[in-house]
Design a protein around this motif. Structure first.
Motif, PDB file in Angstrom:
ATOM      1  N   VAL A 199       0.838  -1.202   0.000  1.00 22.19           N
ATOM      2  CA  VAL A 199       0.000   0.000   0.000  1.00 22.19           C
ATOM      3  C   VAL A 199       0.873   1.253   0.000  1.00 22.19           C
ATOM      4  O   VAL A 199       0.629   2.207  -0.746  1.00 22.19           O
ATOM      5  N   LYS A 200       1.904   1.267   0.832  1.00 23.08           N
ATOM      6  CA  LYS A 200       2.827   2.415   0.875  1.00 23.08           C
ATOM      7  C   LYS A 200       3.431   2.674  -0.500  1.00 23.08           C
ATOM      8  O   LYS A 200       3.445   3.815  -0.988  1.00 23.08           O
ATOM      9  N   GLU A 201       3.938   1.617  -1.134  1.00 24.18           N
ATOM     10  CA  GLU A 201       4.559   1.766  -2.444  1.00 24.18           C
ATOM     11  C   GLU A 201       3.534   2.166  -3.496  1.00 24.18           C
ATOM     12  O   GLU A 201       3.816   2.988  -4.374  1.00 24.18           O
ATOM     13  N   GLY A 202       2.336   1.588  -3.414  1.00 23.54           N
ATOM     14  CA  GLY A 202       1.285   1.906  -4.375  1.00 23.54           C
ATOM     15  C   GLY A 202       0.871   3.364  -4.323  1.00 23.54           C
ATOM     16  O   GLY A 202       0.624   3.998  -5.352  1.00 23.54           O
ATOM     17  N   LEU A 204       2.808   5.851  -3.040  1.00 28.30           N
ATOM     18  CA  LEU A 204       3.976   6.634  -3.420  1.00 28.30           C
ATOM     19  C   LEU A 204       4.138   6.689  -4.936  1.00 28.30           C
ATOM     20  O   LEU A 204       4.416   7.746  -5.511  1.00 28.30           O
ATOM     21  N   GLN A 205       3.926   5.559  -5.598  1.00 24.88           N
ATOM     22  CA  GLN A 205       4.095   5.477  -7.047  1.00 24.88           C
ATOM     23  C   GLN A 205       2.789   5.697  -7.808  1.00 24.88           C
ATOM     24  O   GLN A 205       2.790   5.665  -9.040  1.00 24.88           O
ATOM     25  N   GLN A 206       1.678   5.898  -7.067  1.00 20.98           N
ATOM     26  CA  GLN A 206       0.348   6.027  -7.664  1.00 20.98           C
ATOM     27  C   GLN A 206       0.053   4.851  -8.592  1.00 20.98           C
ATOM     28  O   GLN A 206      -0.406   5.016  -9.737  1.00 20.98           O
ATOM     29  N   HIS A 207       0.309   3.666  -8.067  1.00 22.52           N
ATOM     30  CA  HIS A 207       0.117   2.420  -8.807  1.00 22.52           C
ATOM     31  C   HIS A 207      -0.963   1.602  -8.106  1.00 22.52           C
ATOM     32  O   HIS A 207      -0.726   1.014  -7.041  1.00 22.52           O
ATOM     33  N   LEU A 208      -2.164   1.576  -8.697  1.00 24.13           N
ATOM     34  CA  LEU A 208      -3.289   0.926  -8.042  1.00 24.13           C
ATOM     35  C   LEU A 208      -3.092  -0.584  -7.927  1.00 24.13           C
ATOM     36  O   LEU A 208      -3.570  -1.204  -6.976  1.00 24.13           O
ATOM     37  N   GLY A 209      -2.380  -1.180  -8.864  1.00 26.80           N
ATOM     38  CA  GLY A 209      -2.197  -2.626  -8.849  1.00 26.80           C
ATOM     39  C   GLY A 209      -1.586  -3.131  -7.552  1.00 26.80           C
ATOM     40  O   GLY A 209      -1.994  -4.175  -7.027  1.00 26.80           O
ATOM     41  N   SER A 210      -0.616  -2.401  -7.022  1.00 27.14           N
ATOM     42  CA  SER A 210       0.012  -2.806  -5.758  1.00 27.14           C
ATOM     43  C   SER A 210      -0.997  -2.769  -4.616  1.00 27.14           C
ATOM     44  O   SER A 210      -1.005  -3.633  -3.730  1.00 27.14           O
ATOM     45  N   ILE A 211      -1.861  -1.760  -4.642  1.00 23.85           N
ATOM     46  CA  ILE A 211      -2.870  -1.596  -3.596  1.00 23.85           C
ATOM     47  C   ILE A 211      -3.922  -2.698  -3.688  1.00 23.85           C
ATOM     48  O   ILE A 211      -4.372  -3.243  -2.668  1.00 23.85           O
ATOM     49  N   LEU A 212      -4.317  -3.066  -4.911  1.00 23.86           N
ATOM     50  CA  LEU A 212      -5.283  -4.153  -5.104  1.00 23.86           C
ATOM     51  C   LEU A 212      -4.725  -5.471  -4.585  1.00 23.86           C
ATOM     52  O   LEU A 212      -5.442  -6.256  -3.957  1.00 23.86           O
ATOM     53  N   CYS A 213      -3.459  -5.701  -4.844  1.00 23.95           N
ATOM     54  CA  CYS A 213      -2.806  -6.920  -4.346  1.00 23.95           C
ATOM     55  C   CYS A 213      -2.831  -6.953  -2.823  1.00 23.95           C
ATOM     56  O   CYS A 213      -3.146  -7.979  -2.205  1.00 23.95           O
ATOM     57  N   ALA A 214      -2.540  -5.803  -2.201  1.00 27.30           N
ATOM     58  CA  ALA A 214      -2.505  -5.719  -0.732  1.00 27.30           C
ATOM     59  C   ALA A 214      -3.884  -5.952  -0.131  1.00 27.30           C
ATOM     60  O   ALA A 214      -4.035  -6.714   0.844  1.00 27.30           O
ATOM     61  N   SER A 215      -4.910  -5.298  -0.670  1.00 27.20           N
ATOM     62  CA  SER A 215      -6.257  -5.437  -0.105  1.00 27.20           C
ATOM     63  C   SER A 215      -6.779  -6.857  -0.268  1.00 27.20           C
ATOM     64  O   SER A 215      -7.472  -7.385   0.607  1.00 27.20           O
ATOM     65  N   THR A 216      -6.434  -7.500  -1.382  1.00 26.88           N
ATOM     66  CA  THR A 216      -6.841  -8.892  -1.594  1.00 26.88           C
ATOM     67  C   THR A 216      -6.167  -9.815  -0.590  1.00 26.88           C
ATOM     68  O   THR A 216      -6.810 -10.708  -0.012  1.00 26.88           O
ATOM     69  N   MET A 217      -4.877  -9.612  -0.352  1.00 26.37           N
ATOM     70  CA  MET A 217      -4.149 -10.420   0.627  1.00 26.37           C
ATOM     71  C   MET A 217      -4.791 -10.306   2.001  1.00 26.37           C
ATOM     72  O   MET A 217      -5.038 -11.310   2.685  1.00 26.37           O
ATOM     73  N   SER A 218      -5.098  -9.072   2.415  1.00 24.99           N
ATOM     74  CA  SER A 218      -5.676  -8.859   3.738  1.00 24.99           C
ATOM     75  C   SER A 218      -7.069  -9.458   3.840  1.00 24.99           C
ATOM     76  O   SER A 218      -7.439 -10.047   4.862  1.00 24.99           O
ATOM     77  N   THR A 219      -7.856  -9.329   2.776  1.00 23.83           N
ATOM     78  CA  THR A 219      -9.205  -9.890   2.764  1.00 23.83           C
ATOM     79  C   THR A 219      -9.171 -11.399   2.932  1.00 23.83           C
ATOM     80  O   THR A 219      -9.931 -11.976   3.722  1.00 23.83           O
ATOM     81  N   ARG A 220      -8.272 -12.060   2.208  1.00 20.33           N
ATOM     82  CA  ARG A 220      -8.179 -13.519   2.287  1.00 20.33           C
ATOM     83  C   ARG A 220      -7.680 -13.971   3.659  1.00 20.33           C
ATOM     84  O   ARG A 220      -8.190 -14.946   4.221  1.00 20.33           O
ATOM     85  N   ILE A 221      -6.698 -13.272   4.195  1.00 19.61           N
ATOM     86  CA  ILE A 221      -6.142 -13.646   5.500  1.00 19.61           C
ATOM     87  C   ILE A 221      -7.201 -13.550   6.591  1.00 19.61           C
ATOM     88  O   ILE A 221      -7.291 -14.407   7.475  1.00 19.61           O
TER      89      ILE A 221
END
Length: 301
Positions: A199-202, A204-221
């Motif tokens: 999320v931090k990197e997403g 900082l770089q304004q890259h939504l893909g990184s944020i989507l990956c993070a939210s999916t990981m947290s949702t599954r966990i």
């Protein structure tokens, strides 16, 4: 803390709600969440001073908000009271920060009435004395210790996004959920650290893909801690729409976070997919986006 007494006036305050959290868990033995504020979800507090009341009064439905206001007045050694009225578009018991938003909006209204120097730190201090609180006193995305009411880190604003949200029905007792022991495995704890960093990197770089990956990981966990129905269906829907999963970790909301659909063909494809999903599950989508907000100044809270 004592301040110069001033004549109270009619006061107003507001606070946005959330659609769950981008990530929630434990990092370095500290509970945390990363906020996902939604401007359309909002609590508005109206305060009418009345010294004959002796304290801030509200209906039974908003006793926590009134308690926070009385704690605020006591902190500043401010005598007086009044009547508080709360209006909200945030559903209760859904994991959308309805209680936190009510408490914060109420304190802002009383602070506005009595001209009190209310800070986010003081809001956090008082709110967490009453219950675990979301970090919705901050406008942008933050990492926040919701148990102890402490800001961990300000992260900034998200790139353009669209959220297709669904209410899965029922309610969740947030207090009860937060009292449960979170038995994450070592692997899950490492994944939560990774999600936090994504999320931090997403941002900082304004890259939504990184944020989507993070939210999916947290949702599954966190699925095993507050199980959401139709979870496999949502995973398939997310894959079809090219998005990521986003959940209210202690609520009933689950959705798909994705890039905005600007292209007409893409919008039509999305509509067909959602109609089919509705036919199979009976769930109807709710749409949110930040596209229009990014070109406008943030509202004053």
């Amino acid at each position: 803390m004592a301040i110069k007494k001033t004549s109270a006036r009619y006061g107003k305050g507001s606070c946005n709600g959330t659609f769950g959290e981008l990530v929630q868990g434990i990092k370095n033995n500290q509970p945390f969440l990363i906020t996902f504020p939604i401007s359309e979800l909002r609590s508005i507090a109206l305060f009418t001073p009345d010294n004959e009341c002796g304290m801030v009064l509200e209906t039974r439905a908003h006793q926590k908000a009134a308690l926070a206001c009385n704690k605020l007045l006591a902190y500043f050694n401010q005598k007086g009271g009044g009547r508080l009225r709360l209006l909200s578009t945030i559903p209760k018991g859904k994991g959308m920060a309805s209680s936190s938003a009510d408490i914060i909006a109420a304190m802002r209204a009383v602070a506005n009435s009595f001209s009190l120097p209310l800070t986010k730190e003081l809001i956090s201090q008082i709110a967490c004395e009453i219950e675990p609180t979301d970090g919705v006193m901050y406008r942008d995305i933050v990492a926040y210790d919701y148990i102890n009411g402490q800001l961990i880190e300000e992260l900034g604003q998200l790139p353009p996004w669209q959220l297709i949200g669904f209410d899965l029905g029922g309610t969740v007792d947030t207090l009860g959920y937060n009292q449960q022991e979170k038995n994450y495995t070592l692997t899950q704890l490492n994944e939560l650290k990774q999600a936090y960093q994504l999320v931090k990197e997403g941002i900082l770089q304004q890259h939504l893909g990184s944020i989507l990956c993070a939210s999916t990981m947290s949702t599954r966990i966190n699925q095993h801690m507050c199980e959401k129905p139709y979870f496999e269906e949502f995973e398939k829907l997310s894959a079809c729409l090219g998005g990521g999963l986003l959940t209210a970790h202690s609520g009933t909301m689950l959705g798909i976070l994705k890039n905005p659909a600007f292209d007409t063909k893409e919008q039509m494809y999305q509509e067909e997919i959602l109609l089919d999903f509705n036919r199979r599950t009976g769930l109807s989508p709710i749409f949110y986006t930040n596209v229009n907000q990014l070109s406008q100044p943030l509202p004053s809270l």
